[in-house]
Design an enzyme around this catalytic site. Structure first.
Site, short mmCIF file in Angstrom:
data_model
loop_
_atom_site.label_atom_id
_atom_site.label_comp_id
_atom_site.label_asym_id
_atom_site.label_seq_id
_atom_site.Cartn_x
_atom_site.Cartn_y
_atom_site.Cartn_z
N THR A 181 39.38 66.28 120.32
CA THR A 181 39.03 65.06 121.05
C THR A 181 40.22 64.10 121.08
OG1 THR A 181 36.75 65.30 120.29
CG2 THR A 181 37.39 63.17 121.19
N THR A 182 40.82 63.87 119.91
CA THR A 182 41.96 62.96 119.82
C THR A 182 43.15 63.48 120.62
OG1 THR A 182 41.17 62.35 117.62
CG2 THR A 182 43.40 61.67 118.20
N TYR A 231 27.34 68.63 128.00
CA TYR A 231 26.88 68.45 129.38
C TYR A 231 25.75 69.41 129.72
CZ TYR A 231 26.65 67.71 134.38
OH TYR A 231 26.19 67.43 135.63
N TYR A 237 32.04 72.21 115.00
CA TYR A 237 32.34 70.77 115.17
C TYR A 237 31.09 70.12 115.73
CZ TYR A 237 34.80 66.57 116.96
OH TYR A 237 35.20 65.30 117.24
N ARG A 292 29.20 62.70 121.25
CA ARG A 292 30.00 63.10 122.40
C ARG A 292 29.37 64.25 123.19
NH1 ARG A 292 35.06 61.07 122.96
NH2 ARG A 292 35.90 59.87 121.20
N LYS A 324 33.09 70.62 110.80
CA LYS A 324 33.56 69.24 110.90
C LYS A 324 32.33 68.44 111.30
CE LYS A 324 36.42 66.03 113.55
NZ LYS A 324 37.39 65.85 114.68
N ILE A 375 38.91 65.90 108.75
CA ILE A 375 39.72 66.06 109.95
C ILE A 375 39.87 64.65 110.52
CG2 ILE A 375 39.90 67.09 112.23
CD1 ILE A 375 38.48 69.54 111.18
#
Length: 293
Positions: free
Chosen positions: A43-44, A106, A132, A137, A162, A204
């Protein structure tokens, strides 16, 4: 299998293109400062704005620059199972230690769909998998029962999670469901202290982009059971943890990197935009409080 301060790497862009020299320099600095692992294309790292080809190239650059000094957990997530599998195969060919994988976003699959997604990737991807779970999100939560089912089906492949749910009770619930050997990594810097006390193995980290030594020292203190030292580091880092999410990520962390790394571009790709002035002020204050500027 993985522990300590693992950096969720930001990806530098310059004039819209991947800035490879800055990325390689960032990786070297991270390793020199004590980061115990790297996560590219998460993401980052703005993976959502990359083409499949660019994504796989950035993964390969990270693995090449790390050169076996620390493990690279390659961000391979996609809402398309076939694309995630493509990323896994590319990451394996490049030499990644593992793949980091979100449940499909989505699409909003049910829990059976979540299981089948990871079943396909575990069976054919050829890499250990770190789940994750970030429902804020993805909208899709890997429920504890489903996580346990995935781990039971592929105990040698599904090695950890994560956890960015923000629900600290999940640490205990997942230990009970998945076993003590299942690696739990915090996905939130601000609650990593409590996460570690409850049985976490590491984090993380977004903040580690900017403060790799302090984040590594914090994790080392937690691992040693020295929670007095860990709390002191938590207090030193907490304003920065908060500031880096005071506007849409990774805008604030790229702004912070431009302050502590000479020449690091703070450029973002649409739809991400630069952080607002109030966010920048908070980042500036957080960097100062941490003694980084």
């Amino acid at each position: 299998m993985f522990s300590g301060s693992i950096t969720a790497l930001a990806t530098p862009f310059r004039s819209g293109r991947f800035d490879e020299p800055q990325y390689r320099a960032l990786i070297d600095w991270q390793i020199e400062q004590g980061s115990s692992g790297l996560v590219p294309c998460g993401t980052t790292g703005e993976a959502a704005t990359m083409s499949i080809e660019e994504h796989n190239y950035v993964l390969s650059v990270c693995i090449d620059q790390a050169a076996g000094r620390v493990p690279v957990i390659a961000g391979c997530g996609s809402n398309d199972t076939a694309v995630a599998l493509d990323h896994m195969r590319a990451a394996k060919a490049a030499g990644a230690a593992a793949a980091l994988l979100v449940p499909p976003y989505y699409n909003r699959p049910n829990q059976e769909g979540v299981f089948r997604h990871f079943e396909k990737l575990a069976s054919e991807g050829g890499l250990p998998i770190v789940l994750y779970n970030v429902p804020a999100r993805t909208v899709t939560d890997i429920q504890v029962e489903t996580m346990a089912r995935i781990v039971a089906a592929f105990p040698e492949v599904i090695v950890g999670v994560k956890d960015a749910t923000g629900v600290l009770a999940r640490v205990s619930m997942q230990r009970a469901a998945c076993g003590e050997g299942f690696v739990q990594l915090s996905g939130n810097d601000d609650t990593a202290l409590a996460f570690m006390a409850m049985g976490g193995a590491g984090c993380i980290s977004v903040t580690a982009n900017v403060a790799p030594r302090l984040c590594a020292d914090f994790q080392a203190a937690c691992r040693a059971g020295d929670y007095t030292a860990a709390l002191e580091l938590q207090d030193r880092l907490f304003p920065l943890h908060s500031a880096l999410f005071s506007d849409a990520s990774p805008g604030p962390v790229k702004y912070a990197l431009s302050k502590v790394r000479a020449g690091f571009p703070d450029e973002l790709r649409l739809p991400m935009t630069p952080p607002c002035d109030a966010s920048k002020a908070l980042v500036d204050a957080g960097l100062e409080h941490a003694g980084l500027v």
